[in-house]
Design a protein around this motif. Sequence first.
Motif, mmCIF file in Angstrom:
data_model
loop_
_atom_site.group_PDB
_atom_site.id
_atom_site.type_symbol
_atom_site.label_atom_id
_atom_site.label_comp_id
_atom_site.label_asym_id
_atom_site.label_seq_id
_atom_site.Cartn_x
_atom_site.Cartn_y
_atom_site.Cartn_z
ATOM 1 N N UNK A 245 -30.579 8.971 -1.639
ATOM 2 C CA UNK A 245 -30.728 10.090 -0.905
ATOM 3 C C UNK A 245 -32.251 10.335 -0.828
ATOM 4 N N UNK A 246 -33.106 10.062 -1.635
ATOM 5 C CA UNK A 246 -34.530 10.104 -1.644
ATOM 6 C C UNK A 246 -35.085 9.368 -0.519
ATOM 7 N N UNK A 247 -34.588 7.987 -0.503
ATOM 8 C CA UNK A 247 -35.118 7.064 0.331
ATOM 9 C C UNK A 247 -34.690 7.494 1.842
ATOM 10 N N UNK A 248 -33.173 7.929 2.188
ATOM 11 C CA UNK A 248 -32.986 8.604 3.525
ATOM 12 C C UNK A 248 -33.876 9.819 3.908
ATOM 13 N N UNK A 249 -34.210 10.516 2.906
ATOM 14 C CA UNK A 249 -34.941 11.869 3.104
ATOM 15 C C UNK A 249 -36.466 11.629 3.739
ATOM 16 N N UNK A 250 -36.850 10.332 3.026
ATOM 17 C CA UNK A 250 -38.294 10.085 3.371
ATOM 18 C C UNK A 250 -38.400 9.512 4.665
ATOM 19 N N UNK A 251 -37.295 8.854 4.877
ATOM 20 C CA UNK A 251 -37.345 8.080 6.379
ATOM 21 C C UNK A 251 -36.963 9.043 7.611
ATOM 22 N N UNK A 252 -36.396 10.515 6.889
ATOM 23 C CA UNK A 252 -36.089 11.221 8.287
ATOM 24 C C UNK A 252 -37.314 12.224 8.389
ATOM 25 N N UNK A 253 -38.393 12.053 7.674
ATOM 26 C CA UNK A 253 -39.392 13.074 7.765
ATOM 27 C C UNK A 253 -39.912 12.750 9.089
ATOM 28 N N UNK A 254 -40.401 14.086 9.652
ATOM 29 C CA UNK A 254 -40.576 14.152 11.040
ATOM 30 C C UNK A 254 -39.694 13.734 12.093
ATOM 31 N N UNK A 255 -38.493 13.667 11.872
ATOM 32 C CA UNK A 255 -37.260 13.510 12.922
ATOM 33 C C UNK A 255 -36.450 14.323 12.570
ATOM 34 N N UNK A 256 -35.319 14.530 13.659
ATOM 35 C CA UNK A 256 -34.418 15.295 13.581
ATOM 36 C C UNK A 256 -33.176 14.769 13.819
ATOM 37 N N UNK A 257 -32.117 14.767 12.762
ATOM 38 C CA UNK A 257 -30.860 14.124 12.977
ATOM 39 C C UNK A 257 -30.253 13.996 11.390
ATOM 40 N N UNK A 258 -29.470 13.052 11.344
ATOM 41 C CA UNK A 258 -28.727 12.781 10.176
ATOM 42 C C UNK A 258 -28.274 11.458 9.681
ATOM 43 N N UNK A 259 -28.178 11.692 8.521
ATOM 44 C CA UNK A 259 -27.587 10.098 7.749
ATOM 45 C C UNK A 259 -26.449 10.505 6.808
ATOM 46 N N UNK A 260 -25.332 9.839 7.065
ATOM 47 C CA UNK A 260 -24.190 10.200 6.046
ATOM 48 C C UNK A 260 -23.543 8.747 5.465
ATOM 49 N N UNK A 261 -23.431 8.575 4.365
ATOM 50 C CA UNK A 261 -23.414 7.390 3.553
ATOM 51 C C UNK A 261 -22.101 7.496 2.532
ATOM 52 N N UNK A 262 -20.951 6.939 2.841
ATOM 53 C CA UNK A 262 -19.792 6.971 1.933
ATOM 54 C C UNK A 262 -19.241 5.559 1.376
ATOM 55 N N UNK A 263 -18.779 5.734 0.371
ATOM 56 C CA UNK A 263 -17.817 4.551 -0.322
ATOM 57 C C UNK A 263 -16.683 4.414 0.325
ATOM 58 N N UNK A 264 -16.239 3.627 0.993
ATOM 59 C CA UNK A 264 -15.016 3.856 1.334
ATOM 60 C C UNK A 264 -13.822 3.287 0.605
ATOM 61 N N UNK A 265 -14.060 2.987 -0.339
ATOM 62 C CA UNK A 265 -12.995 2.659 -1.498
ATOM 63 C C UNK A 265 -12.580 4.070 -2.316
#
Length: 653
Positions: A245-265
């Motif tokens: 979560x923290x890594x994703x939020x850092x990479x989305x700084x200065x950007x507009x959009x979204x990331x969703x990651x799910x465990x398929x199992x």
Amino acid sequence: MSVYNQPRKRVIQLIILGMVSLIVVRLFFLQVVETKYSKLADANAVLKKVIYPSRGIIYDRKGRSILRNEALYDLMVTPASVKKIDTAYLCEILKIDMEEFRKRIANAIKREGRVRQSVFASLLPPETYGKLQESMYLFQPGFELLLRPVRSYPYGAGANFLGYIGEINPDQLKKEAYSAYQQGDYLGLTGLENTYESTLMGQRGIQYLVKDNLNRPQGPLENGEFDTVAIAGKNLRLALDIELQILGEQMMKGKVGSIVAIDPATGGILAMVSGPTFDPNLLSGSYKALNLGRLLVDTTSPMLNRAIQASYAPGSTFKPVTGLIALDEGVITPSFGYPCHGGYVQCGRFIACTHKNPGHAANLRVAMANSCNSYFMHLYRLSVDNNKWGGTTKGQVKWTEYLGNMGFGHRLGIDIPNEKPGIIPDTARMNRRYTGRWNSCSEVYVGMGQGLLDLTPLQLANAMCIIANRGSYYVPHFVESIDNDKSDLLKKYKEKRDVATHISADAFSQVILGMEDVVTSGTARGAQIEGVAVCGKTGTAENYARVNGVMTKQPNHSLFVGFAPKDNPKIAIAVIVENAGFGATYAVPIASILMEKYLTDTISVKRRPILQRMMETVTMSAPMRAKSKVDSLNSVSYTATAGEELLKKILSN
């Protein structure tokens, strides 16, 4: 006595007896039946003090508390007891004037009456509490400090799904659903705080104190026989990985959009990022109301959870779905090819493709790797014009049934509120748009993920779970378990949903092989992870916005969807970066770094520069960013030391 006086005597006796009977009945009613006056009497003699419980704590998948409690204090007032206190000094500490002081006293009387406690100043800042604590003897009787557990966020992450709490409002108190609450209570307003309110809230305790004739507490009533103990709320255990979560939020700084990651199992949400985001500590404590107002009007809409509340044309990320439907309907085989020479011309207009070279759509796998628009538009037409359905209208109904089964066009049921359903081209919408006259060419663009098709990032990530699982999924959810809970609250998230039992394993295999080719030799080569078979699909979605009343072309959105490993998948992901151009430019590296971190618990040295670039690059438009106050608000917010330390650890490993 005269016989004539006897009736008069009896009348008088009956009158007296009747009056006594009325008095006895009235006394019985007041003392036994009607409790109002006994309550008023008790209120004059007994102080009812509420003991607030600790709300349940929220942990990530590794047992790290990402939302916990801290102690703040409310200043309580009993108006009838406020006599001969140093009101000027109290106003100085609270930074209010005498007019505001009188107004608050009047409001307290209006809410709870003169002899009951009411909130005078809530969630005092530490410096204010410190001054009050030193001088409380100057403001007694009448004022008291009451402990109030509030939320804190040690990692400063996850604001859009954790949610926040706030004081219950008068309209809510009138509803049966909130009968357990009273004025001044706090409850979850958004996110997980709202969905799991009954689990997290706990149970208030009550302490009864005897008061003297001057309304001063003298000790517990009957040695505490009638007191009830506060019961803490239950803790939630999430599927979330706070590092991801923290890594994703850092990479989305200065950007507009979204990331969703799910465990398929399991369907458990591993990360959900909505950019731009904000430090959740902004909505906890004394300055919550001020910060909330600023966030709600910010130009970047940080309070909008784009993962579930924004929908986008999926672009080429939708092509695996188009291919799967065509295979299942039997209108193509995996070897089916299409003679694309740079565009699709069979609908009376030229619709450009990204390739002209011969053979780039020789079969399904090659067309997927090259992302040939013509190929997948033609597959859509073959599917809805399929003769076995008995006409294009029925074919469109069948095609949208496939989409509905795969979670598109309706809410999936994630365990946070305000999820949007997205849009699919069902016949009702087609009829409205084309006034009942349409064919397979009218919305041919949906075959390549454009046209009358808007999906949420959550729906795209869930579609990857379905493909990764070869036809099944679990409703996406955050909460995996609740401490000491024996209810069926989480039952629906544990049930496997088979949405495509009739689709052959070979059809899924062919689409998956094509998605693997996309990563090994196609448009998503940047998603490769050493030693891991990654399957994915890029997307570059056209984007239009209304400017001065006219629909105007805007920069394309960058998208990527995928899962890994190919066999026994452990993570499915969808990434959307608005107005950022090609999918390979931003969405692919962001998704790949997150998948690598989750699967290998590290980020390879050769990819560190890519991570650094993603963290530093700004794609948000300059005017939007210039008007936004989110960055400045975050910079003065609570310092999330745990989050900063965790990020340093991630970057140094």
